[in-house]
Design an enzyme around this catalytic site. Structure first.
Site, PDB file in Angstrom:
ATOM      1  N   ARG A 170      96.818 -11.339 -60.638  1.00 48.32           N
ATOM      2  CA  ARG A 170      95.718 -11.286 -61.244  1.00 48.32           C
ATOM      3  C   ARG A 170      96.261 -11.527 -62.777  1.00 48.32           C
ATOM      4  NH1 ARG A 170      92.732  -7.057 -58.351  1.00 48.32           N
ATOM      5  NH2 ARG A 170      93.008  -5.282 -60.001  1.00 48.32           N
ATOM      6  N   ARG A 174     103.669 -15.330 -69.284  1.00 47.41           N
ATOM      7  CA  ARG A 174     103.728 -16.409 -70.499  1.00 47.41           C
ATOM      8  C   ARG A 174     104.923 -16.513 -71.224  1.00 47.41           C
ATOM      9  NH1 ARG A 174      98.641 -14.025 -72.387  1.00 47.41           N
ATOM     10  NH2 ARG A 174      97.130 -14.567 -70.823  1.00 47.41           N
ATOM     11  N   ARG A 245      90.314   3.552 -53.636  1.00 42.46           N
ATOM     12  CA  ARG A 245      91.112   4.510 -54.859  1.00 42.46           C
ATOM     13  C   ARG A 245      90.087   4.986 -55.677  1.00 42.46           C
ATOM     14  NH1 ARG A 245      95.660   6.546 -53.759  1.00 42.46           N
ATOM     15  NH2 ARG A 245      96.410   6.498 -55.866  1.00 42.46           N
ATOM     16  N   ARG A 275      97.044   4.829 -67.470  1.00 48.92           N
ATOM     17  CA  ARG A 275      96.641   4.585 -68.529  1.00 48.92           C
ATOM     18  C   ARG A 275      95.599   5.494 -69.675  1.00 48.92           C
ATOM     19  NH1 ARG A 275      92.732  -0.573 -66.751  1.00 48.92           N
ATOM     20  NH2 ARG A 275      91.401   0.516 -65.650  1.00 48.92           N
ATOM     21  N   GLU A 298      93.605   8.155 -67.573  1.00 58.58           N
ATOM     22  CA  GLU A 298      92.963   7.757 -66.539  1.00 58.58           C
ATOM     23  C   GLU A 298      94.059   8.274 -65.095  1.00 58.58           C
ATOM     24  OE1 GLU A 298      91.280   3.876 -66.897  1.00 58.58           O
ATOM     25  OE2 GLU A 298      91.962   3.354 -64.555  1.00 58.58           O
ATOM     26  N   TYR A 346      87.367  -6.485 -54.305  1.00 57.64           N
ATOM     27  CA  TYR A 346      87.636  -6.358 -55.817  1.00 57.64           C
ATOM     28  C   TYR A 346      86.669  -7.375 -56.441  1.00 57.64           C
ATOM     29  CZ  TYR A 346      88.502  -5.960 -60.597  1.00 57.64           C
ATOM     30  OH  TYR A 346      88.424  -5.682 -62.111  1.00 57.64           O
ATOM     31  N   ASP A 348      85.311  -9.327 -60.176  1.00 56.38           N
ATOM     32  CA  ASP A 348      84.886  -9.137 -61.685  1.00 56.38           C
ATOM     33  C   ASP A 348      83.279  -9.139 -61.788  1.00 56.38           C
ATOM     34  OD1 ASP A 348      87.347  -8.330 -62.831  1.00 56.38           O
ATOM     35  OD2 ASP A 348      88.120 -10.385 -62.936  1.00 56.38           O
TER      36      ASP A 348
HETATM   37  P1  FAD Z   1      78.333  -1.399 -58.617  1.00 56.23           P
HETATM   38  O1  FAD Z   1      78.551  -1.615 -60.185  1.00 56.23           O
HETATM   39  O2  FAD Z   1      79.257  -0.533 -57.895  1.00 56.23           O
HETATM   40  O3  FAD Z   1      76.821  -0.928 -58.459  1.00 56.23           O
HETATM   41  C1  FAD Z   1      76.406  -0.357 -57.204  1.00 56.23           C
HETATM   42  C2  FAD Z   1      75.252   0.898 -57.303  1.00 56.23           C
HETATM   43  O4  FAD Z   1      74.773   0.994 -55.997  1.00 56.23           O
HETATM   44  C3  FAD Z   1      76.110   1.990 -57.936  1.00 56.23           C
HETATM   45  O5  FAD Z   1      75.156   2.320 -59.243  1.00 56.23           O
HETATM   46  C4  FAD Z   1      75.555   2.961 -56.768  1.00 56.23           C
HETATM   47  O6  FAD Z   1      75.403   4.398 -57.498  1.00 56.23           O
HETATM   48  C5  FAD Z   1      74.429   2.639 -56.143  1.00 56.23           C
HETATM   49  N1  FAD Z   1      74.435   2.942 -54.571  1.00 56.23           N
HETATM   50  C6  FAD Z   1      75.693   2.789 -53.603  1.00 56.23           C
HETATM   51  N2  FAD Z   1      75.075   3.369 -52.460  1.00 56.23           N
HETATM   52  C7  FAD Z   1      73.906   3.837 -52.724  1.00 56.23           C
HETATM   53  C8  FAD Z   1      72.826   4.461 -51.986  1.00 56.23           C
HETATM   54  N3  FAD Z   1      73.055   4.497 -50.780  1.00 56.23           N
HETATM   55  N4  FAD Z   1      71.654   4.835 -52.368  1.00 56.23           N
HETATM   56  C9  FAD Z   1      71.269   4.466 -53.723  1.00 56.23           C
HETATM   57  N5  FAD Z   1      72.186   4.007 -54.376  1.00 56.23           N
HETATM   58  C10 FAD Z   1      73.450   3.700 -53.919  1.00 56.23           C
HETATM   59  N6  FAD Z   1      85.067  -6.521 -64.225  1.00 56.23           N
HETATM   60  C11 FAD Z   1      85.262  -7.095 -65.113  1.00 56.23           C
HETATM   61  O7  FAD Z   1      84.862  -8.206 -65.177  1.00 56.23           O
HETATM   62  N7  FAD Z   1      85.973  -6.852 -66.007  1.00 56.23           N
HETATM   63  C12 FAD Z   1      86.602  -5.643 -66.408  1.00 56.23           C
HETATM   64  O8  FAD Z   1      87.230  -5.395 -67.289  1.00 56.23           O
HETATM   65  C13 FAD Z   1      86.605  -4.734 -65.196  1.00 56.23           C
HETATM   66  N8  FAD Z   1      87.047  -3.496 -65.065  1.00 56.23           N
HETATM   67  C14 FAD Z   1      86.830  -2.730 -64.163  1.00 56.23           C
HETATM   68  C15 FAD Z   1      87.460  -1.637 -64.132  1.00 56.23           C
HETATM   69  C16 FAD Z   1      87.303  -0.688 -63.153  1.00 56.23           C
HETATM   70  C17 FAD Z   1      88.167   0.787 -63.131  1.00 56.23           C
HETATM   71  C18 FAD Z   1      86.832  -0.985 -62.038  1.00 56.23           C
HETATM   72  C19 FAD Z   1      86.584  -0.043 -60.826  1.00 56.23           C
HETATM   73  C20 FAD Z   1      86.166  -2.264 -61.964  1.00 56.23           C
HETATM   74  C21 FAD Z   1      86.186  -3.143 -63.066  1.00 56.23           C
HETATM   75  N9  FAD Z   1      85.539  -4.341 -62.939  1.00 56.23           N
HETATM   76  C22 FAD Z   1      85.758  -5.183 -64.167  1.00 56.23           C
HETATM   77  C23 FAD Z   1      84.764  -4.853 -62.052  1.00 56.23           C
HETATM   78  C24 FAD Z   1      82.858  -4.311 -62.210  1.00 56.23           C
HETATM   79  O9  FAD Z   1      83.120  -2.923 -62.129  1.00 56.23           O
HETATM   80  C25 FAD Z   1      82.314  -4.830 -60.888  1.00 56.23           C
HETATM   81  O10 FAD Z   1      82.284  -6.343 -60.977  1.00 56.23           O
HETATM   82  C26 FAD Z   1      80.761  -4.590 -60.852  1.00 56.23           C
HETATM   83  O11 FAD Z   1      80.682  -3.123 -61.233  1.00 56.23           O
HETATM   84  C27 FAD Z   1      80.326  -4.904 -59.780  1.00 56.23           C
HETATM   85  O12 FAD Z   1      78.776  -4.560 -59.577  1.00 56.23           O
HETATM   86  P2  FAD Z   1      77.881  -4.347 -58.306  1.00 56.23           P
HETATM   87  O13 FAD Z   1      76.614  -4.115 -58.603  1.00 56.23           O
HETATM   88  O14 FAD Z   1      78.332  -5.178 -57.308  1.00 56.23           O
HETATM   89  O15 FAD Z   1      78.464  -2.808 -58.003  1.00 56.23           O
HETATM   90  N1  UDP Z   2     100.007  -3.679 -63.037  1.00 56.77           N
HETATM   91  C1  UDP Z   2     101.186  -3.105 -63.211  1.00 56.77           C
HETATM   92  N2  UDP Z   2     101.528  -2.570 -64.518  1.00 56.77           N
HETATM   93  C2  UDP Z   2     100.517  -2.914 -65.435  1.00 56.77           C
HETATM   94  C3  UDP Z   2      99.257  -3.620 -65.289  1.00 56.77           C
HETATM   95  C4  UDP Z   2      99.031  -3.840 -64.062  1.00 56.77           C
HETATM   96  O1  UDP Z   2     101.666  -2.801 -62.186  1.00 56.77           O
HETATM   97  O2  UDP Z   2     101.103  -2.454 -66.615  1.00 56.77           O
HETATM   98  C5  UDP Z   2      99.644  -4.254 -61.679  1.00 56.77           C
HETATM   99  C6  UDP Z   2      98.671  -3.048 -60.836  1.00 56.77           C
HETATM  100  O3  UDP Z   2      99.132  -2.967 -59.434  1.00 56.77           O
HETATM  101  C7  UDP Z   2      97.248  -3.349 -61.022  1.00 56.77           C
HETATM  102  C8  UDP Z   2      97.488  -4.971 -60.856  1.00 56.77           C
HETATM  103  O4  UDP Z   2      98.878  -5.336 -61.511  1.00 56.77           O
HETATM  104  O5  UDP Z   2      96.545  -2.938 -59.876  1.00 56.77           O
HETATM  105  C9  UDP Z   2      96.568  -5.907 -61.752  1.00 56.77           C
HETATM  106  O6  UDP Z   2      96.409  -5.500 -63.008  1.00 56.77           O
HETATM  107  P1  UDP Z   2      94.946  -5.532 -63.615  1.00 56.77           P
HETATM  108  O7  UDP Z   2      95.090  -5.137 -64.955  1.00 56.77           O
HETATM  109  O8  UDP Z   2      94.038  -6.663 -63.190  1.00 56.77           O
HETATM  110  O9  UDP Z   2      94.514  -3.997 -63.237  1.00 56.77           O
HETATM  111  P2  UDP Z   2      92.743  -3.197 -63.326  1.00 56.77           P
HETATM  112  O10 UDP Z   2      92.432  -3.592 -64.505  1.00 56.77           O
HETATM  113  O11 UDP Z   2      92.049  -3.794 -62.219  1.00 56.77           O
HETATM  114  O12 UDP Z   2      93.174  -1.802 -62.953  1.00 56.77           O
END
Ligand code: FAD
Ligand code: UDP
Length: 380
Positions: A170, A174, A245, A275, A298, A346, A348
């Site tokens: 991911r 560069r 996680r 972070r 976090e 996972y 986005d």
């Molecule tokens: P979710 O957003 O998880 O929605 C599912 C919903 O279902 C939840 O609100 C939950 O409460 C509900 N639900 C589940 N089970 C039940 C049940 N039985 N009854 C009622 N309600 C229920 N993507 C990016 O593009 N850029 C980013 O920078 C980025 N950063 C991220 C950072 C983190 C820490 C994480 C974990 C993800 C990140 N993502 C990012 C990914 C992004 O969060 C997901 O793409 C997005 O949330 C997926 O949407 P979803 O609707 O599939 O799931």
């Molecule tokens: N990662 C790392 N060091 C960093 C940033 C990322 O080792 O400083 C690794 C880590 O395993 C992470 C993966 O690279 O899960 C992908 O990074 P990304 O920034 O996409 O992680 P996210 O934002 O999904 O937590």
């Protein structure tokens, strides 16, 4: 009969809207008190800063259909995500770029010199089998151990040799001074936050939204259920619990600007958190209007029953368990699984939205032609 959508994240909202636009009645439920799932944003009560409640979310895409789609639901402001990394008592630029390499080795190399320098440090492997092999193959041992090994052990709680190489793929490497975290042509933040965008997607006659409602507690029949919750939860964990996680956020406030950047990673293993996110930097257009600042430290740990599932771990045992859930889903009528939890991947936001649009198209076609709606629109 109505369609029921479980989850008001991007998956549920986008599919629900398409069905309602197609003339169908839709009930969307979520057990949370807010829409937008894990992309939920809210104003911090104390500082007024817009906070990414479930961790930092930056919208980036190369998908024109998705980019055009989201434009309808709010103003998007161009945003370049930049991340720094603390290693020992020094701060570096991420993802690893020419600045990082020159800073780390105390040199002033040109792009070609740095490329040759790093190449001679790497352990070339044809098909890296795991995260560590990919890291050593990409940047060599010193950079791998400084930036990736400790951070990854904290983030995933397992040895990098037991993680797929795809996780590291991911991140780019560069040999120039481009320090943009993402390479996609469209990168932006919604001016009023993601929750306002999702609320607008859901704002359509034909959609009933019920928050604070668990699917398990519903006692109604539906034409079909679209489930964006965890697939193992739907089957009451009959095949066991898929590993995730989860994250804990430790909130703190400061005056002015705490760290000068939205996200700083802490790569050393003896620092327990991964972070610090300083949310005001996600909205630079309003940063000046907030005197105080709010940050989240976090921490990552294994997801226990009752915790919010964040990152699917997907190790070998879980792949086998997932296959058993997929078999159950394929043998069950009246429900389809979508999104990051429904398909245990996972995803986005842009991929989530793209898949949701395609799933809704397929579903509408099935309904129109009287065909059975499949359990999955994308194989998990
Ligand atoms: P979710 O957003 O998880 O929605 C599912 C919903 O279902 C939840 O609100 C939950 O409460 C509900 N639900 C589940 N089970 C039940 C049940 N039985 N009854 C009622 N309600 C229920 N993507 C990016 O593009 N850029 C980013 O920078 C980025 N950063 C991220 C950072 C983190 C820490 C994480 C974990 C993800 C990140 N993502 C990012 C990914 C992004 O969060 C997901 O793409 C997005 O949330 C997926 O949407 P979803 O609707 O599939 O799931
Ligand atoms: N990662 C790392 N060091 C960093 C940033 C990322 O080792 O400083 C690794 C880590 O395993 C992470 C993966 O690279 O899960 C992908 O990074 P990304 O920034 O996409 O992680 P996210 O934002 O999904 O937590």
């Amino acid at each position: 009969m109505r369609y029921c959508i479980v989850g008001a994240g991007f998956s549920g909202a986008v599919i629900g809207r398409r069905l309602a636009e197609g003339g169908h009645e839709v009930l969307i439920i979520d057990e949370r008190g807010s829409v937008a799932g894990n992309c939920h944003t809210a104003r911090d009560a104390s500082t007024g800063v817009m906070v990414h409640v479930y961790g930092p979310h930056i919208f980036h895409t190369a998908d024109e259909r998705v980019w055009n789609y989201v434009q309808q639901f709010g103003e998007w402001i161009p945003y370049r995500h930049r991340v720094q990394a603390m290693v020992g008592d020094r701060v570096f630029s991420l993802p690893v770029n020419l600045m990082t390499i020159n800073q780390f080795f105390g040199k002033t190399m040109s792009p070609a010199e740095a490329r040759a320098f790093v190449a001679q440090k790497t352990t070339p492997t044809q098909n890296p089998k795991n995260f560590e092999e990919q890291g050593l193959n990409l940047v060599g041992r010193e950079l791998y151990e400084a930036f990736f090994r400790g951070y990854t052990r904290k983030q995933w709680g397992v040895e990098p040799t037991n993680l797929p190489a795809s996780i590291l793929k991911r991140l780019p490497l560069r040999f120039n001074y481009d320090d943009s975290y993402f390479a996609h042509p469209y990168q932006a933040m919604p001016k009023d936050g993601y929750t306002a965008v999702v609320a607008k997607i859901l704002d359509l006659p034909g959609i009933e939204l019920r928050l604070g409602t668990r699917f398990e507690d519903l006692n109604e029949s539906f034409a079909h259920v679209i489930y964006s919750g965890p697939i193992d939860r739907y089957f009451d964990y009959a095949e066991g619990r898929l590993g995730y996680r989860t994250l804990d956020f430790e909130r703190f406030e400061a005056d002015g600007d705490y760290q000068g950047s939205a996200v700083i990673n802490y790569c050393d293993e003896d620092v327990r958190f991964t972070r610090i996110t300083e949310h005001k930097h996600f909205a630079p257009w309003e940063a000046e209007s907030h005197e105080r600042t709010v940050c989240y430290r976090e921490f990552s740990r294994f997801c226990e029953p009752g915790d919010v599932p964040y990152y699917p771990i997907r190790q070998v045992d879980e792949e086998a368990m997932l296959r058993r859930y997929v078999e159950r889903a394929n043998a069950t009528d009246g429900v389809s699984f979508v999104g990051r939890l429904g398909s245990y991947r996972y995803l986005d936001m842009d991929v989530t939205i793209g898949e949701a649009l395609a799933a809704a198209d397929r579903m509408l076609a099935c309904i129109a032609e009287g065909q059975t709606i499949p359990a999955f629109f994308v194989e998990p």
